[in-house]
Design a protein around this motif. Sequence first.
Motif, short mmCIF file in Angstrom:
data_model
loop_
_atom_site.label_atom_id
_atom_site.label_comp_id
_atom_site.label_asym_id
_atom_site.label_seq_id
_atom_site.Cartn_x
_atom_site.Cartn_y
_atom_site.Cartn_z
N ASP A 24 1.07 -1.14 0.17
CA ASP A 24 -0.04 -0.04 -0.09
C ASP A 24 0.88 1.13 0.02
O ASP A 24 2.07 1.22 0.07
CB ASP A 24 -1.04 -0.10 1.17
CG ASP A 24 -2.13 0.85 1.09
OD1 ASP A 24 -2.33 1.52 0.02
OD2 ASP A 24 -3.26 0.63 1.94
N LYS A 25 0.07 2.45 -0.20
CA LYS A 25 0.99 3.70 -0.15
C LYS A 25 0.38 4.62 0.77
O LYS A 25 -0.72 4.92 0.70
CB LYS A 25 1.09 4.21 -1.70
CG LYS A 25 1.86 5.45 -1.89
CD LYS A 25 1.86 5.96 -3.17
CE LYS A 25 1.63 5.07 -4.50
NZ LYS A 25 1.67 6.01 -5.73
N HIS A 26 1.35 5.22 1.47
CA HIS A 26 0.79 6.38 2.64
C HIS A 26 0.67 7.54 1.37
O HIS A 26 1.15 7.81 0.34
CB HIS A 26 1.86 6.79 3.34
CG HIS A 26 2.06 5.68 4.61
ND1 HIS A 26 1.38 5.64 5.53
CD2 HIS A 26 3.08 4.98 5.04
CE1 HIS A 26 1.60 4.71 6.23
NE2 HIS A 26 2.78 4.35 5.91
N LYS A 27 0.01 8.67 2.04
CA LYS A 27 -0.29 9.91 1.50
C LYS A 27 0.97 10.62 0.80
O LYS A 27 1.18 11.26 -0.18
CB LYS A 27 -1.19 10.94 2.18
CG LYS A 27 -2.47 10.40 2.53
CD LYS A 27 -3.20 11.41 3.36
CE LYS A 27 -4.67 10.87 3.40
NZ LYS A 27 -5.59 11.83 4.55
N ASN A 28 1.88 10.24 1.75
CA ASN A 28 3.27 10.98 1.32
C ASN A 28 4.11 10.20 0.07
O ASN A 28 5.20 10.50 -0.26
CB ASN A 28 4.33 11.01 2.56
CG ASN A 28 4.72 9.99 3.13
OD1 ASN A 28 4.39 8.73 2.51
ND2 ASN A 28 5.23 9.91 4.17
N GLY A 29 3.61 8.85 -0.30
CA GLY A 29 4.19 8.35 -1.22
C GLY A 29 4.89 6.91 -0.97
O GLY A 29 5.34 6.28 -1.55
N THR A 30 5.19 6.78 0.49
CA THR A 30 5.91 5.76 0.95
C THR A 30 5.14 4.50 0.78
O THR A 30 3.94 4.52 1.33
CB THR A 30 6.20 6.02 2.62
OG1 THR A 30 7.00 7.41 2.50
CG2 THR A 30 7.07 5.00 3.05
#
Length: 74
Positions: A24-30
């Motif tokens: 999955d991806k965090h909002k910050n792109g991580t």
Amino acid sequence: MTRFFSEYMAAIERDGYWQGEIWDKHKNGTIFPVWLTITSVIDTDDLVTHYVVRSLTSLHKKKRKKCCLMPVSG
């Protein structure tokens, strides 16, 4: 529909659940791994009424949370 989606939906229809690791991806792109479990809920007529989805992003966080919920003795 992607092949991955088709395969886990087929497993849910066949077995009543699917579990595995996804990314999955965090909002910050991580990007981070998630252990996902999807379970179908069946009514009295053997029809799927909905799905329950549980995710676990970090075993370390889960253990730490359990530790914090344990009663203090002494």
